[in-house]
Structure formats: C-alpha cells, structure tokens
Design a protein around this motif. Structure first.
Motif, PDB file in Angstrom:
ATOM      1  N   GLU A 225      17.654 -30.120   3.056  1.00  0.00           N
ATOM      2  CA  GLU A 225      18.461 -28.903   2.984  1.00  0.00           C
ATOM      3  C   GLU A 225      19.792 -29.108   3.683  1.00  0.00           C
ATOM      4  O   GLU A 225      20.035 -30.126   4.322  1.00  0.00           O
ATOM      5  CB  GLU A 225      17.707 -27.742   3.647  1.00  0.00           C
ATOM      6  N   ASN A 226      20.622 -28.077   3.561  1.00  0.00           N
ATOM      7  CA  ASN A 226      21.917 -28.024   4.254  1.00  0.00           C
ATOM      8  C   ASN A 226      22.767 -29.264   3.983  1.00  0.00           C
ATOM      9  O   ASN A 226      23.331 -29.856   4.897  1.00  0.00           O
ATOM     10  CB  ASN A 226      21.723 -27.822   5.759  1.00  0.00           C
ATOM     11  N   HIS A 227      22.846 -29.636   2.725  1.00  0.00           N
ATOM     12  CA  HIS A 227      23.689 -30.763   2.334  1.00  0.00           C
ATOM     13  C   HIS A 227      25.142 -30.413   2.649  1.00  0.00           C
ATOM     14  O   HIS A 227      25.609 -29.324   2.323  1.00  0.00           O
ATOM     15  CB  HIS A 227      23.549 -31.049   0.835  1.00  0.00           C
ATOM     16  N   SER A 228      25.825 -31.339   3.302  1.00  0.00           N
ATOM     17  CA  SER A 228      27.232 -31.093   3.623  1.00  0.00           C
ATOM     18  C   SER A 228      28.035 -32.373   3.446  1.00  0.00           C
ATOM     19  O   SER A 228      27.590 -33.460   3.804  1.00  0.00           O
ATOM     20  CB  SER A 228      27.376 -30.558   5.050  1.00  0.00           C
ATOM     21  N   ARG A 229      29.207 -32.230   2.884  1.00  0.00           N
ATOM     22  CA  ARG A 229      30.114 -33.357   2.687  1.00  0.00           C
ATOM     23  C   ARG A 229      30.756 -33.680   4.034  1.00  0.00           C
ATOM     24  O   ARG A 229      31.290 -32.802   4.689  1.00  0.00           O
ATOM     25  CB  ARG A 229      31.192 -32.986   1.674  1.00  0.00           C
ATOM     26  N   ILE A 230      30.691 -34.967   4.430  1.00  0.00           N
ATOM     27  CA  ILE A 230      31.327 -35.329   5.698  1.00  0.00           C
ATOM     28  C   ILE A 230      32.521 -36.265   5.525  1.00  0.00           C
ATOM     29  O   ILE A 230      33.391 -36.311   6.380  1.00  0.00           O
ATOM     30  CB  ILE A 230      30.333 -35.939   6.711  1.00  0.00           C
ATOM     31  N   MET A 231      32.566 -37.016   4.435  1.00  0.00           N
ATOM     32  CA  MET A 231      33.700 -37.917   4.206  1.00  0.00           C
ATOM     33  C   MET A 231      34.015 -37.964   2.716  1.00  0.00           C
ATOM     34  O   MET A 231      33.110 -37.951   1.898  1.00  0.00           O
ATOM     35  CB  MET A 231      33.390 -39.335   4.716  1.00  0.00           C
ATOM     36  N   GLN A 232      35.299 -38.036   2.423  1.00  0.00           N
ATOM     37  CA  GLN A 232      35.775 -38.131   1.044  1.00  0.00           C
ATOM     38  C   GLN A 232      36.675 -39.350   0.897  1.00  0.00           C
ATOM     39  O   GLN A 232      37.221 -39.838   1.894  1.00  0.00           O
ATOM     40  CB  GLN A 232      36.576 -36.884   0.685  1.00  0.00           C
ATOM     41  N   PRO A 233      36.862 -39.837  -0.330  1.00  0.00           N
ATOM     42  CA  PRO A 233      37.859 -40.887  -0.527  1.00  0.00           C
ATOM     43  C   PRO A 233      39.221 -40.398  -0.044  1.00  0.00           C
ATOM     44  O   PRO A 233      39.482 -39.193  -0.012  1.00  0.00           O
ATOM     45  CB  PRO A 233      37.866 -41.103  -2.045  1.00  0.00           C
ATOM     46  N   VAL A 234      40.061 -41.337   0.328  1.00  0.00           N
ATOM     47  CA  VAL A 234      41.397 -41.004   0.812  1.00  0.00           C
ATOM     48  C   VAL A 234      42.375 -41.145  -0.347  1.00  0.00           C
ATOM     49  O   VAL A 234      42.598 -42.262  -0.830  1.00  0.00           O
ATOM     50  CB  VAL A 234      41.796 -41.917   1.991  1.00  0.00           C
ATOM     51  N   PRO A 235      42.937 -40.040  -0.823  1.00  0.00           N
ATOM     52  CA  PRO A 235      43.872 -40.128  -1.945  1.00  0.00           C
ATOM     53  C   PRO A 235      45.024 -41.092  -1.637  1.00  0.00           C
ATOM     54  O   PRO A 235      45.586 -41.066  -0.540  1.00  0.00           O
ATOM     55  CB  PRO A 235      44.393 -38.696  -2.089  1.00  0.00           C
ATOM     56  N   GLY A 236      45.294 -41.961  -2.577  1.00  0.00           N
ATOM     57  CA  GLY A 236      46.380 -42.917  -2.425  1.00  0.00           C
ATOM     58  C   GLY A 236      46.000 -44.182  -1.661  1.00  0.00           C
ATOM     59  O   GLY A 236      46.788 -45.118  -1.587  1.00  0.00           O
ATOM     60  N   SER A 237      44.788 -44.237  -1.097  1.00  0.00           N
ATOM     61  CA  SER A 237      44.365 -45.431  -0.376  1.00  0.00           C
ATOM     62  C   SER A 237      44.093 -46.551  -1.368  1.00  0.00           C
ATOM     63  O   SER A 237      43.426 -46.335  -2.378  1.00  0.00           O
ATOM     64  CB  SER A 237      43.102 -45.150   0.435  1.00  0.00           C
ATOM     65  N   ASN A 238      44.580 -47.742  -1.062  1.00  0.00           N
ATOM     66  CA  ASN A 238      44.323 -48.863  -1.966  1.00  0.00           C
ATOM     67  C   ASN A 238      42.954 -49.484  -1.749  1.00  0.00           C
ATOM     68  O   ASN A 238      42.539 -50.337  -2.502  1.00  0.00           O
ATOM     69  CB  ASN A 238      45.416 -49.929  -1.832  1.00  0.00           C
ATOM     70  N   TRP A 239      42.213 -49.042  -0.705  1.00  0.00           N
ATOM     71  CA  TRP A 239      40.888 -49.622  -0.509  1.00  0.00           C
ATOM     72  C   TRP A 239      39.762 -48.599  -0.566  1.00  0.00           C
ATOM     73  O   TRP A 239      38.610 -48.967  -0.757  1.00  0.00           O
ATOM     74  CB  TRP A 239      40.825 -50.444   0.782  1.00  0.00           C
ATOM     75  N   GLU A 240      40.027 -47.313  -0.412  1.00  0.00           N
ATOM     76  CA  GLU A 240      38.964 -46.304  -0.489  1.00  0.00           C
ATOM     77  C   GLU A 240      39.447 -45.043  -1.201  1.00  0.00           C
ATOM     78  O   GLU A 240      39.075 -43.943  -0.851  1.00  0.00           O
ATOM     79  CB  GLU A 240      38.410 -45.981   0.899  1.00  0.00           C
ATOM     80  N   GLY A 241      40.251 -45.232  -2.222  1.00  0.00           N
ATOM     81  CA  GLY A 241      40.812 -44.096  -2.938  1.00  0.00           C
ATOM     82  C   GLY A 241      39.972 -43.593  -4.100  1.00  0.00           C
ATOM     83  O   GLY A 241      40.180 -42.486  -4.581  1.00  0.00           O
ATOM     84  N   ILE A 242      38.995 -44.384  -4.576  1.00  0.00           N
ATOM     85  CA  ILE A 242      38.205 -44.002  -5.746  1.00  0.00           C
ATOM     86  C   ILE A 242      36.882 -43.363  -5.335  1.00  0.00           C
ATOM     87  O   ILE A 242      36.549 -42.266  -5.775  1.00  0.00           O
ATOM     88  CB  ILE A 242      37.955 -45.221  -6.657  1.00  0.00           C
ATOM     89  N   LYS A 243      36.102 -44.065  -4.514  1.00  0.00           N
ATOM     90  CA  LYS A 243      34.835 -43.521  -4.030  1.00  0.00           C
ATOM     91  C   LYS A 243      34.431 -44.257  -2.760  1.00  0.00           C
ATOM     92  O   LYS A 243      34.925 -45.351  -2.478  1.00  0.00           O
ATOM     93  CB  LYS A 243      33.723 -43.603  -5.076  1.00  0.00           C
ATOM     94  N   ILE A 244      33.516 -43.625  -2.018  1.00  0.00           N
ATOM     95  CA  ILE A 244      32.985 -44.216  -0.800  1.00  0.00           C
ATOM     96  C   ILE A 244      31.479 -44.013  -0.772  1.00  0.00           C
ATOM     97  O   ILE A 244      30.943 -43.141  -1.466  1.00  0.00           O
ATOM     98  CB  ILE A 244      33.631 -43.616   0.470  1.00  0.00           C
ATOM     99  N   GLY A 245      30.787 -44.815   0.030  1.00  0.00           N
ATOM    100  CA  GLY A 245      29.344 -44.673   0.195  1.00  0.00           C
ATOM    101  C   GLY A 245      28.898 -45.460   1.411  1.00  0.00           C
ATOM    102  O   GLY A 245      29.616 -46.331   1.894  1.00  0.00           O
ATOM    103  N   ILE A 246      27.721 -45.160   1.904  1.00  0.00           N
ATOM    104  CA  ILE A 246      27.258 -45.820   3.109  1.00  0.00           C
ATOM    105  C   ILE A 246      26.901 -47.273   2.842  1.00  0.00           C
ATOM    106  O   ILE A 246      26.624 -47.661   1.707  1.00  0.00           O
ATOM    107  CB  ILE A 246      26.074 -45.065   3.742  1.00  0.00           C
ATOM    108  N   ALA A 247      26.890 -48.060   3.914  1.00  0.00           N
ATOM    109  CA  ALA A 247      26.539 -49.478   3.823  1.00  0.00           C
ATOM    110  C   ALA A 247      25.408 -49.761   4.805  1.00  0.00           C
ATOM    111  O   ALA A 247      25.487 -50.664   5.620  1.00  0.00           O
ATOM    112  CB  ALA A 247      27.761 -50.342   4.104  1.00  0.00           C
ATOM    113  N   GLY A 248      24.378 -48.954   4.754  1.00  0.00           N
ATOM    114  CA  GLY A 248      23.241 -49.103   5.646  1.00  0.00           C
ATOM    115  C   GLY A 248      23.192 -47.987   6.672  1.00  0.00           C
ATOM    116  O   GLY A 248      24.073 -47.132   6.730  1.00  0.00           O
ATOM    117  N   PRO A 249      22.155 -47.983   7.487  1.00  0.00           N
ATOM    118  CA  PRO A 249      21.988 -46.911   8.464  1.00  0.00           C
ATOM    119  C   PRO A 249      23.027 -46.994   9.583  1.00  0.00           C
ATOM    120  O   PRO A 249      23.472 -48.083   9.934  1.00  0.00           O
ATOM    121  CB  PRO A 249      20.579 -47.137   9.008  1.00  0.00           C
ATOM    122  N   PRO A 250      23.396 -45.854  10.144  1.00  0.00           N
ATOM    123  CA  PRO A 250      24.315 -45.880  11.281  1.00  0.00           C
ATOM    124  C   PRO A 250      23.585 -46.388  12.520  1.00  0.00           C
ATOM    125  O   PRO A 250      22.352 -46.417  12.559  1.00  0.00           O
ATOM    126  CB  PRO A 250      24.703 -44.409  11.449  1.00  0.00           C
TER     127      PRO A 250
END
Length: 177
Positions: free
Chosen positions: A53-78
């Motif tokens: 429950e309580n799904h919340s967006r915490i990070m979005q792609p950065v518009p105009g970024s040449n390395w994270e402008g399209i999509k982002i996702g986790i790379a393993g557990p924090p």
C-alpha cells in the motif's frame, strides 16, 4: 534454506514491474519495497509482505539529462549508513548517436523516511566506457542488481553489455566525501 530448493510464493505486485527490492530491515514497523512504475522509482509499504500500500513516487528521470533523462530504476537493495540509505540505481539516457545508454547513479535517502531523497548525484558512477561495456549482446549497458561492503569498501557488481560481468569498488570514506 539451502538455495537449491525453492517454494514459489507468487506475484508480489500485480502490475507490470520487474525492478523491485526490499529494504533489508523494517522502517517504522513496515516492510518497505522500492519498485519501478516506468519511468520512475517508487516505494510501497506492507505489514505482511503480501499486501502493498501507499505507493509513492520518490525519484523521476531528470529532463534533459544525458544519462538519466529517459527512465530510472533501482540497481539492487539499498544499504544503510549513518547518513541514511544509499541507493544505487540505473539511468537510461542517449548518446551522441541517439542510442540508449544505461549507467549507474547513486542517491541518499533519509534513514527514517526513505521517501525523502537527501542527495542525488548529477553524473553517473560508472557509465559504459570499456569495449566490453559498449559492445555486446545489449550495447552501451552497465546494469547492477547488487553490491557488497567489506572492510569499508563498497563493491558494485554489474553486467557490461549483457555479455560480461565486472566490478567497481570505492572506499566508503571516499564515497561520502
């Protein structure tokens, strides 16, 4: 119990989502999961590991970024530090030829409220540069699903171009400087 015999429990999130991980400990009495609803990174909470429950967006792609402008996702557990939760994540951008490139980045989430992003690096750590990271089954990809900390050194294991496996290390003291 032996990593050979498994008991399937079923689908965790009933939505198109293949990029998820649990925090390694409960936060404020809840299990907390990072997951991706494209193109963003989200959090969800559960008391029983079945109902999220309580799904919340915490990070979005950065518009105009040449390395994270399209999509982002986790790379393993924090992993937890005295400063908060360190999250290694992947970002997708485009190179000069217009091809997608997957790189890794790092963010720091609040230790008590992981919905609060305290820091997010503006450049990738690392990005595809070596021949085996650029040329392969899926070109221009560095993608990780986890890391280890040993003797105060963070080592991130990653796939290069979906063809080879590499590792990148940094001391935790240098990371936090």
């Amino acid at each position: 119990t032996d990593l050979h015999h498994w008991n399937r429990k079923g689908v965790v999130l009933d939505e198109p989502n293949k990029d998820a991980s649990l925090f390694p400990e409960k936060i404020s009495g809840y299990y907390v999961m990072l997951h991706r609803r494209p193109p963003d990174i989200w959090l969800a909470y559960s008391k029983d590991l079945k109902t999220w429950e309580n799904h919340s967006r915490i990070m979005q792609p950065v518009p105009g970024s040449n390395w994270e402008g399209i999509k982002i996702g986790i790379a393993g557990p924090p992993f937890k530090t005295k400063d908060g939760w360190v999250l290694i994540y992947h970002g997708v951008g485009t190179n000069a030829a217009g091809l997608n490139v997957y790189s890794l980045g790092i963010a720091l989430l609040d230790g008590n409220d992981p919905e609060e992003v305290l820091f997010r690096q503006t450049s990738p750590i690392p990005e595809p540069e070596l021949a085996w990271e650029i040329n392969g089954y899926v070109p221009n990809v560095i993608f990780s699903c986890g890391q280890v900390i040993r003797d105060e050194v963070l080592t991130v294991y990653y796939a290069g171009a979906d063809t080879a496996i590499g590792a990148a290390s940094i001391s935790l003291s240098k990371l936090f400087n």
